[in-house]
Design a protein around this motif. Structure first.
Motif, PDB file in Angstrom:
ATOM      1  N   THR A   1      18.740  14.082  -2.768  1.00 56.12           N
ATOM      2  CA  THR A   1      17.306  14.291  -2.138  1.00 56.12           C
ATOM      3  C   THR A   1      16.988  12.965  -1.650  1.00 56.12           C
ATOM      4  OG1 THR A   1      15.926  14.340  -4.133  1.00 56.12           O
ATOM      5  CG2 THR A   1      16.893  16.552  -3.142  1.00 56.12           C
ATOM      6  N   LYS A   2      16.019  12.976  -0.642  1.00 47.93           N
ATOM      7  CA  LYS A   2      15.181  11.909  -0.023  1.00 47.93           C
ATOM      8  C   LYS A   2      14.206  11.403  -1.187  1.00 47.93           C
ATOM      9  CE  LYS A   2      16.572  10.520   4.132  1.00 47.93           C
ATOM     10  NZ  LYS A   2      17.006   9.173   4.045  1.00 47.93           N
ATOM     11  N   GLU A   3      13.648  12.201  -1.998  1.00 48.74           N
ATOM     12  CA  GLU A   3      12.725  11.905  -3.100  1.00 48.74           C
ATOM     13  C   GLU A   3      12.729  12.315  -4.218  1.00 48.74           C
ATOM     14  OE1 GLU A   3       8.546  11.056  -0.421  1.00 48.74           O
ATOM     15  OE2 GLU A   3       9.330  13.255  -0.621  1.00 48.74           O
ATOM     16  N   ASP A   4      12.916  11.750  -5.339  1.00 46.65           N
ATOM     17  CA  ASP A   4      12.994  12.371  -6.640  1.00 46.65           C
ATOM     18  C   ASP A   4      11.603  12.994  -7.056  1.00 46.65           C
ATOM     19  OD1 ASP A   4      11.415  10.300  -7.795  1.00 46.65           O
ATOM     20  OD2 ASP A   4      13.144   9.081  -8.183  1.00 46.65           O
ATOM     21  N   ILE A   5      11.509  13.327  -8.363  1.00 46.47           N
ATOM     22  CA  ILE A   5      10.152  14.142  -8.870  1.00 46.47           C
ATOM     23  C   ILE A   5       9.058  13.105  -8.935  1.00 46.47           C
ATOM     24  CG2 ILE A   5      11.319  15.953  -9.598  1.00 46.47           C
ATOM     25  CD1 ILE A   5      10.662  14.595 -12.579  1.00 46.47           C
ATOM     26  N   HIS A   6       9.311  11.787  -9.106  1.00 49.04           N
ATOM     27  CA  HIS A   6       8.176  10.770  -9.014  1.00 49.04           C
ATOM     28  C   HIS A   6       7.786  10.464  -7.458  1.00 49.04           C
ATOM     29  CE1 HIS A   6       8.822   8.714 -13.135  1.00 49.04           C
ATOM     30  NE2 HIS A   6       8.152  10.004 -13.406  1.00 49.04           N
ATOM     31  N   GLU A   7       8.790  10.289  -6.949  1.00 46.21           N
ATOM     32  CA  GLU A   7       8.476   9.821  -5.309  1.00 46.21           C
ATOM     33  C   GLU A   7       8.037  11.029  -4.619  1.00 46.21           C
ATOM     34  OE1 GLU A   7      12.187   6.749  -4.980  1.00 46.21           O
ATOM     35  OE2 GLU A   7      12.570   8.632  -4.481  1.00 46.21           O
ATOM     36  N   SER A   8       8.214  12.310  -4.788  1.00 48.89           N
ATOM     37  CA  SER A   8       7.464  13.202  -3.973  1.00 48.89           C
ATOM     38  C   SER A   8       6.287  13.667  -4.229  1.00 48.89           C
ATOM     39  CB  SER A   8       8.496  14.740  -4.330  1.00 48.89           C
ATOM     40  OG  SER A   8       8.443  14.922  -5.558  1.00 48.89           O
ATOM     41  N   SER A   9       5.505  13.007  -5.203  1.00 48.34           N
ATOM     42  CA  SER A   9       4.324  13.435  -5.634  1.00 48.34           C
ATOM     43  C   SER A   9       3.204  12.311  -5.068  1.00 48.34           C
ATOM     44  CB  SER A   9       3.873  13.621  -6.966  1.00 48.34           C
ATOM     45  OG  SER A   9       2.413  13.930  -7.191  1.00 48.34           O
ATOM     46  N   TYR A  10       2.635  12.474  -3.921  1.00 49.98           N
ATOM     47  CA  TYR A  10       1.786  11.401  -3.517  1.00 49.98           C
ATOM     48  C   TYR A  10       0.461  10.937  -4.396  1.00 49.98           C
ATOM     49  CZ  TYR A  10      -0.659   8.610   0.106  1.00 49.98           C
ATOM     50  OH  TYR A  10      -1.205   7.498   1.042  1.00 49.98           O
ATOM     51  N   GLU A  11      -0.075  12.215  -4.700  1.00 43.68           N
ATOM     52  CA  GLU A  11      -1.119  11.996  -5.923  1.00 43.68           C
ATOM     53  C   GLU A  11      -0.731  11.072  -7.072  1.00 43.68           C
ATOM     54  OE1 GLU A  11      -4.075  14.636  -8.515  1.00 43.68           O
ATOM     55  OE2 GLU A  11      -2.667  15.663  -7.533  1.00 43.68           O
ATOM     56  N   TYR A  12       0.520  11.322  -7.669  1.00 49.09           N
ATOM     57  CA  TYR A  12       0.975  10.703  -8.735  1.00 49.09           C
ATOM     58  C   TYR A  12       1.150   9.121  -8.401  1.00 49.09           C
ATOM     59  CZ  TYR A  12       4.744   8.869 -11.723  1.00 49.09           C
ATOM     60  OH  TYR A  12       5.379   8.027 -12.594  1.00 49.09           O
ATOM     61  N   LEU A  13       1.784   8.897  -7.440  1.00 50.76           N
ATOM     62  CA  LEU A  13       2.332   7.433  -6.952  1.00 50.76           C
ATOM     63  C   LEU A  13       0.840   6.786  -6.786  1.00 50.76           C
ATOM     64  CD1 LEU A  13       5.351   7.974  -4.780  1.00 50.76           C
ATOM     65  CD2 LEU A  13       5.076   7.031  -7.084  1.00 50.76           C
ATOM     66  N   ASP A  14      -0.237   7.474  -6.167  1.00 52.49           N
ATOM     67  CA  ASP A  14      -1.587   6.935  -5.977  1.00 52.49           C
ATOM     68  C   ASP A  14      -1.948   6.307  -7.339  1.00 52.49           C
ATOM     69  OD1 ASP A  14      -3.577   5.910  -4.497  1.00 52.49           O
ATOM     70  OD2 ASP A  14      -4.980   7.713  -5.242  1.00 52.49           O
ATOM     71  N   LYS A  15      -1.595   7.293  -8.503  1.00 57.96           N
ATOM     72  CA  LYS A  15      -2.222   6.915  -9.702  1.00 57.96           C
ATOM     73  C   LYS A  15      -1.214   5.581 -10.398  1.00 57.96           C
ATOM     74  CE  LYS A  15      -4.099  11.152 -10.715  1.00 57.96           C
ATOM     75  NZ  LYS A  15      -4.280  12.623 -11.725  1.00 57.96           N
ATOM     76  N   VAL A  16      -0.016   5.550  -9.924  1.00 57.17           N
ATOM     77  CA  VAL A  16       0.664   4.652 -10.389  1.00 57.17           C
ATOM     78  C   VAL A  16       0.326   3.344  -9.888  1.00 57.17           C
ATOM     79  CG1 VAL A  16       3.091   3.693 -10.169  1.00 57.17           C
ATOM     80  CG2 VAL A  16       2.809   6.029 -10.789  1.00 57.17           C
ATOM     81  N   TYR A  17      -0.027   3.449  -8.437  1.00 56.82           N
ATOM     82  CA  TYR A  17      -0.441   2.188  -7.826  1.00 56.82           C
ATOM     83  C   TYR A  17      -1.757   1.703  -8.464  1.00 56.82           C
ATOM     84  CZ  TYR A  17      -2.172  -1.039  -4.136  1.00 56.82           C
ATOM     85  OH  TYR A  17      -2.487  -2.058  -3.236  1.00 56.82           O
ATOM     86  N   GLU A  18      -2.471   2.486  -8.787  1.00 64.63           N
ATOM     87  CA  GLU A  18      -3.767   1.979  -9.411  1.00 64.63           C
ATOM     88  C   GLU A  18      -3.735   1.308 -10.642  1.00 64.63           C
ATOM     89  OE1 GLU A  18      -6.696   5.206 -11.620  1.00 64.63           O
ATOM     90  OE2 GLU A  18      -7.133   5.380  -9.433  1.00 64.63           O
ATOM     91  N   THR A  19      -2.452   1.994 -11.394  1.00 67.90           N
ATOM     92  CA  THR A  19      -2.301   1.425 -12.944  1.00 67.90           C
ATOM     93  C   THR A  19      -1.680   0.232 -12.792  1.00 67.90           C
ATOM     94  OG1 THR A  19      -1.898   3.858 -13.726  1.00 67.90           O
ATOM     95  CG2 THR A  19      -1.240   2.062 -14.908  1.00 67.90           C
TER      96      THR A  19
ATOM     97  N   PRO B   1       0.691  -1.015   0.038  1.00 65.46           N
ATOM     98  CA  PRO B   1      -0.013  -0.064  -0.050  1.00 65.46           C
ATOM     99  C   PRO B   1       1.026   1.147  -0.156  1.00 65.46           C
ATOM    100  CG  PRO B   1      -0.774  -1.597   1.659  1.00 65.46           C
ATOM    101  CD  PRO B   1       0.656  -2.142   0.939  1.00 65.46           C
ATOM    102  N   LEU B   2       0.077   2.402  -0.654  1.00 60.95           N
ATOM    103  CA  LEU B   2       0.969   3.505  -0.686  1.00 60.95           C
ATOM    104  C   LEU B   2       1.738   4.170   0.491  1.00 60.95           C
ATOM    105  CD1 LEU B   2       2.217   5.675  -2.793  1.00 60.95           C
ATOM    106  CD2 LEU B   2      -0.023   6.779  -2.849  1.00 60.95           C
ATOM    107  N   ASP B   3       0.852   4.048   1.652  1.00 60.88           N
ATOM    108  CA  ASP B   3       1.192   4.608   2.821  1.00 60.88           C
ATOM    109  C   ASP B   3       2.548   4.105   3.377  1.00 60.88           C
ATOM    110  OD1 ASP B   3      -0.317   2.401   3.139  1.00 60.88           O
ATOM    111  OD2 ASP B   3      -1.139   3.376   5.119  1.00 60.88           O
ATOM    112  N   ILE B   4       2.534   2.774   3.293  1.00 62.95           N
ATOM    113  CA  ILE B   4       3.794   2.170   3.466  1.00 62.95           C
ATOM    114  C   ILE B   4       4.777   2.409   2.823  1.00 62.95           C
ATOM    115  CG2 ILE B   4       4.721  -0.341   4.151  1.00 62.95           C
ATOM    116  CD1 ILE B   4       1.939  -1.075   4.957  1.00 62.95           C
ATOM    117  N   SER B   5       4.803   2.268   1.356  1.00 58.97           N
ATOM    118  CA  SER B   5       5.886   2.397   0.498  1.00 58.97           C
ATOM    119  C   SER B   5       6.326   3.790   0.490  1.00 58.97           C
ATOM    120  CB  SER B   5       5.267   2.094  -0.926  1.00 58.97           C
ATOM    121  OG  SER B   5       4.476   3.259  -1.522  1.00 58.97           O
ATOM    122  N   LYS B   6       5.547   4.794   1.007  1.00 62.34           N
ATOM    123  CA  LYS B   6       6.175   6.187   1.130  1.00 62.34           C
ATOM    124  C   LYS B   6       7.033   6.302   2.263  1.00 62.34           C
ATOM    125  CE  LYS B   6       5.015   9.813  -0.386  1.00 62.34           C
ATOM    126  NZ  LYS B   6       5.901  10.907  -1.414  1.00 62.34           N
TER     127      LYS B   6
END
Length: 225
Positions: free
Chosen positions: A165-183, A146-151
């Protein structure tokens, strides 16, 4: 005997690299010839270096870089290592990939509206499998975290070679990662991947427990269970 190509997929922080390494070690212990690839090849390929720049935001924000352009970077990175993978497979080696083509599909399709994702996935498959002639996986594992754990797990990662940095431009967007998980979930259902459930009621499972589940599938495929 021809080798098999194994792809390990999942959202950022799902443990793909860890599980790919564990599987590689397991096969070595059983004297099964295996080779490990990790995509992107940040320091290994021309395109890998450019992907690092993209993920640092040097080409623009997540929204500014068209997913077709980003797709070509990731596909090009695989193309540079294609011949090596093909040689391994010809020699009967089990090739383990930490991320592969479907990672590109999941991440780039997530940037498109839901109704456009199927068409974009077909375009990307044409790019990877037809234009660049990537080998197709024999087994694809989806590490379901799940996204909350992976973050949380992303923030615990050590320093990466391509960013400070701790997060790159993909990792820093929760909304985007939520869509990645959905996909990823859509792709898993459509393509009948092997899903490895990495959590239970107590949270994330132990690394070795997840690894045992994954290696059982591979050893069954190899007739060595």
């Amino acid at each position: 005997m021809k080798g098999i190509l194994i792809a390990i997929e999942g959202i950022d922080g799902s443990g793909k690299g860890t599980q790919a390494n564990l599987l590689f070690q397991k096969l070595q212990e059983k004297s099964i010839p295996a080779k490990l690839y990790s995509f992107p090849g940040y320091e290994k390929t021309f395109f890998g270096e450019e992907i690092g720049a993209f993920l640092r935001g040097e080409f623009g924000t997540l929204e500014q870089v068209h997913p077709k352009l980003a797709s070509i970077l990731f596909a090009g990175d695989r193309f540079e290592q294609k011949n090596e993978i093909e040689e391994d497979l010809k020699e009967g080696v089990v090739v383990i990939c930490d991320r592969y083509v479907d990672s590109n599909i999941a991440h780039q399709c997530a940037k498109r509206p839901a109704e456009e994702r199927q068409g974009f996935a077909k375009w990307l498959e044409t790019l990877e499998y037809s234009v660049f002639s990537a080998a197709k996986p024999d087994i694809t594992f989806f590490l379901d975290v799940p996204l909350d754990i992976s973050k949380e797990l992303v923030l615990k990662k050590g320093k990466r070679s391509y960013t400070d940095t701790k997060e790159d431009i993909h990792e820093s967007s929760y909304e985007y990662l939520d869509k990645v998980y959905e996909t990823y979930m859509e792709l898993w259902l459509e393509r009948q991947w092997v899903k490895i459930r990495c959590t239970d009621e107590d949270g994330i499972k132990g690394i070795n427990e997840i690894g045992e589940d994954l290696s059982k599938h591979v050893l069954n495929r190899l007739g060595m269970a």
